[in-house]
Write an enzyme that holds these catalytic residues in place. Structure first.
Site, mmCIF file in Angstrom:
data_model
loop_
_atom_site.group_PDB
_atom_site.id
_atom_site.type_symbol
_atom_site.label_atom_id
_atom_site.label_comp_id
_atom_site.label_asym_id
_atom_site.label_seq_id
_atom_site.Cartn_x
_atom_site.Cartn_y
_atom_site.Cartn_z
ATOM 1 N N SER A 144 155.735 45.761 11.325
ATOM 2 C CA SER A 144 154.961 44.639 10.788
ATOM 3 C C SER A 144 154.985 44.677 9.272
ATOM 4 O O SER A 144 155.058 45.753 8.660
ATOM 5 C CB SER A 144 153.510 44.726 11.267
ATOM 6 O OG SER A 144 152.684 43.808 10.575
ATOM 7 N N TYR A 173 145.724 50.041 11.610
ATOM 8 C CA TYR A 173 146.868 49.230 12.044
ATOM 9 C C TYR A 173 148.040 49.386 11.089
ATOM 10 O O TYR A 173 149.181 49.622 11.515
ATOM 11 C CB TYR A 173 146.475 47.763 12.150
ATOM 12 C CG TYR A 173 147.624 46.868 12.567
ATOM 13 C CD1 TYR A 173 148.179 46.978 13.839
ATOM 14 C CD2 TYR A 173 148.170 45.942 11.686
ATOM 15 C CE1 TYR A 173 149.251 46.171 14.222
ATOM 16 C CE2 TYR A 173 149.231 45.136 12.059
ATOM 17 C CZ TYR A 173 149.767 45.253 13.331
ATOM 18 O OH TYR A 173 150.833 44.465 13.699
#
Length: 309
Positions: A144, A173
């Protein structure tokens, strides 16, 4: 001069006779990846935590040249990862590490790992190393752009599980996504050192509208994400294109693929850059060793393992 047409799933070469595993394949980017590979002729295994939901997702794949099946895999439980790998037989052309959780409240996996680091990185780390003797072509791990967030300009090696008040959903994350890229870097290094013809690559979808955003720990972020998903995001089919490009095109090992548009948020798949932290071979080795210690899974002796199959 005419603009070059964007690469899309219809450009995938015939995948007949090839087998792929896609983790987290019951929705979003996962099922879009499954659908495209099956339509191109591959046999695709949906590796999912909830088999019932997986079967429902598999039922949406229509008019494919290839085939699909569903197998249970819970990346937040190393015993499930080991069970999945132990049941595998035969060649595996593509392993696509797609599953993930994002920005969730603090939680622990069955083995006591921070949930985002444990699911997004450690579960895939163990799965990949256990399946690697069967892999014939490549491993693609979905990362990501969040790996560039300032809170993840380094791995928190002194506190990987962010205990003692260090936890925040976004820090956890982004660290897990940085770990995905460092994992890819070191996996490719080890494969090359072994002279093994398997490649490790990574991809990110940009801003794709999936159900991940609906689990955000912040009500405000959930609301903003809902607006963004409606007006700015790509759909899951477009978001899956970087993964599919990395999985099917002739790219060098350790390549990283993402959208070619503004801030890599949307657009056609292309090679993109990593942060300096995601390009650090010293951190990649350090993470690998920590991951081996935490999971009890090590890089296989590939020649010996392959000969034993």
């Amino acid at each position: 001069m005419a603009k070059q047409q964007q690469w899309n799933a219809s450009d995938i070469d015939d995948q007949t006779g090839r087998t792929a595993v896609v983790t987290g394949a019951n929705s979003g980017l996962g099922i879009a990846t499954v659908d495209a590979l099956a339509r191109a002729g591959a046999h695709v295994v949906l590796a999912v935590r909830d088999v019932r939901r997986g079967e429902a997702a598999a039922g949406t794949v229509k008019d494919a040249k290839g085939s699909v099946e569903v197998r249970r895999l819970d990346l937040a439980d190393l015993s499930s990862v080991r069970e999945f790998a132990a049941s595998w037989t035969g060649d595996l052309d593509l392993l696509i590490n797609n599953a993930g959780v994002m920005n969730i409240p603090e939680a622990r996996t069955k083995d006591g790992f921070e949930m985002q680091f444990g699911t997004n990185h450690l579960g895939h780390f163990a799965l990949t190393n256990l399946l690697l003797p069967y892999v014939t072509d490549r491993v693609v791990t979905v990362a990501s752009g969040a790996h560039k967030i300032p809170s993840s300009n380094h791995m928190h090696f002194d506190n990987l599980h962010l205990t003692g008040g260090a936890y925040s959903p976004m820090t956890a994350y982004s660290q897990s996504k940085l770990a995905n890229l460092l994992f890819t870097l070191e996996l490719q290094s080890r494969l090359a050192s072994e002279g093994w013809p398997v490649r490790a690559l990574a991809a990110h979808p940009g801003w794709a509208a999936t159900n991940l955003q609906g689990h955000d720990a912040s009500v405000v972020r959930r609301a903003l994400m809902a607006v963004g998903n409606r007006f700015f995001a790509q759909d899951s089919k477009a978001g899956a294109l970087p993964t599919l490009y990395a999985a099917t095109q002739d790219l060098p090992g350790a390549s990283y693929v993402g959208p070619d548009g503004f801030a890599e948020m949307r657009g056609g798949p292309t090679l993109v850059g990593r942060s300096a932290a995601a390009s650090d071979p010293v951190s990649a080795v350090h993470l690998w060793r920590a991951s081996e210690e935490l999971t009890g899974v090590t890089f296989p002796q590939l020649s010996e393992a392959k000969a034993a199959l």
